[in-house]
Scaffold this active site. Structure first.
Site, PDB file in Angstrom:
ATOM      1  CD  GLU A  45      35.452  42.206  45.524  1.00 56.07           C
ATOM      2  OE1 GLU A  45      35.369  41.293  46.373  1.00 56.07           O
ATOM      3  OE2 GLU A  45      36.496  42.446  44.893  1.00 56.07           O
ATOM      4  CE  LYS A 118      40.242  43.305  45.276  1.00 51.08           C
ATOM      5  NZ  LYS A 118      39.237  42.222  45.072  1.00 51.08           N
ATOM      6  CB  CYS A 155      37.787  41.917  48.395  1.00 52.40           C
ATOM      7  SG  CYS A 155      37.574  40.139  48.767  1.00 52.40           S
TER       8      CYS A 155
END
Lengths: 296, 296
Positions: A45, A118, A155
């Site tokens: 990331e 995300k 994540c």
């Protein structure tokens, strides 16, 4: 069915404040992974940067870049040269005042196959992501590439079985999780161990629930809090590749940069789903409340 | 907050064809678990019977009983006498021609607090449950008891993150999974290991995703196929109790009957959810497709 094998690679690194140095390290590692025969590479990331979300600092917005932009240009050239698919998480500047935590998926011919923004944005002490990142608005859509349909999540997404399931229901062949997660140095070793175990366990479970191989790439190394308000973050590395029963195929160490390689037997996805046909029996008539915040 | 501790117990057994003998073993074990201080006891799926679903056999419908019925009567008396909550999975005869795989939740005062009817019904070689069990129609609703709100699910349900999530969103304090799962004796040891690991991993992940403790009770022992068509099932035991970070608190052996005990620190659920606030960030605006079979 004919079993097809795909070699995949993960690049686990520690980041410095020097973006050019980070990029150069990454490019060198991509060459190595490609030379080892991998046709798909996952970076961590925000791979070009330290994890700047440790603090709320206006000037960090200037780290963001457009898509397409310099990183997609550079990695596109590299992907085409090496004939590999690269999943590269960057800090996206979509418009003035709209920034995303985004992964670009660069196809083996160098073109931009797609991107994932995300969806689940954390906000916790030392992880002030809601300040920087507008929540993704592209949904949970896998991206077609030369090596298959990639379900890329980022994540915090990894704590949500919903995200993995939606990628699987949309036909993903592989789940990929670029990550930046670590320990508060003040937590005791038992708590640190529980956190790392939980992180590995829940991702393995996404592989199991959906009978898909999974690739997870975390950063490693200690990064100090730029404001010196907090103790910083010890990123726990431990990047791994697992198969569709959650079985670990390769795992990186906690404190060292590493290159991971594994051969995915893609035909196994279908074999596993025939033996344990979870998808046949989902009670979609009874799942409506999953789209509610809570039952009250 | 004040940390409250709850001692819970699991009874892992092997079953014989003699229901009275199975029941007597269970009652003896319940006494032991209660004497050890447990206030909540979980029995294994279809605890009074061999796993009869190995074959399709009409006469096995006669094993089913009503709710309330003899088992709820007997266990109700015992629960009241010992002041414990008992979760007992039985073969329910709801009406002529309607049978369920059901867990009754008997409160510490002996009354029937509620029941859960297995929602996800498997049907695989040696596990012909769709023949016997009408899919549950009560949804994923936890049951209030003297020891908290119990999210009881059964066996095949454990492969569905949706089920655990819905129990959590409805306020469950603990997830409970009575189970009957084992190996085909012909599978190689590596495959057997992957299956058992997957079973443990995905349940630990439900604990993690929802920050809830979890109790899983599987049977143990070999049960032959009554028709002698197949090699039978070696139930793999391995019942376990884990905390809200998926950390194992107690685990039973593979091949032996066992009583498991653990103290659950219920206050930790809230502490964990404050530290890792997954529930805050669910993207309920983007989850509608979870109620679809597939994306096409």
């Amino acid at each position: 069915m004919i079993e097809s094998s795909l070699k995949v690679g993960v690049i686990q690194q520690s980041a410095t404040a020097d973006r050019n140095s980070n990029n150069a390290c990454t490019v060198t590692a991509i060459h190595k992974v490609a030379e080892a025969g991998a046709r798909l590479i996952l970076l961590q990331e925000l791979f070009a940067h330290p994890y700047f979300c440790q603090v709320i600092e206006n000037s960090y917005f200037d780290l963001a870049e457009s898509i397409p932009g310099p990183t997609t240009e550079e990695l596109g050239t590299l992907a085409k040269q090496l004939g590999i698919v690269i999943v590269a998480p960057i800090f996206e500047k979509r418009a003035v005042g709209i920034y995303h935590n985004t992964a670009v998926i660069i196809d083996a011919n160098g073109t931009l196959a797609g991107k994932y923004r995300k969806m689940h944005i954390p906000d916790d002490p030392g992880y002030y992501e809601k300040y920087y990142f507008t929540p993704g608005d592209l949904g949970f859509k896998p991206v077609d590439t030369a090596v298959g349909r990639l379900g890329v999540l980022i994540c915090w997404d990894q704590w949500y079985p919903e995200a993995a399931r939606l990628m699987a229901l949309a036909g993903a062949d592989i789940l990929l999780y670029p990550t930046a997660i670590g320990w508060h140095p003040d937590d005791n070793p038992q708590e640190q161990q529980r956190q790392r175990d939980a992180w590995i366990t829940i991702q393995r479970a996404h592989a199991i629930a959906n009978a898909l191989p999974l690739i997870s790439c975390n950063r490693t190394g200690f990064e100090a809090d730029p404001s010196n308000d907090k103790a910083g973050i010890q990123f726990w590395g431990s990047s791994f590749i697992c198969g569709p029963q959650g079985e670990i195929l390769a795992q990186a160490p906690v404190t060292e940069p590493a290159i991971l390689l594994a051969d995915l037997a893609l035909g196994r996805n279908e074999e596993i789903r025939k033996n344990w046909p979870f998808f046949r029996d989902r009670r979609i008539d009874a799942y409506a409340d999953l789209a509610r915040r809570y039952s009250d």
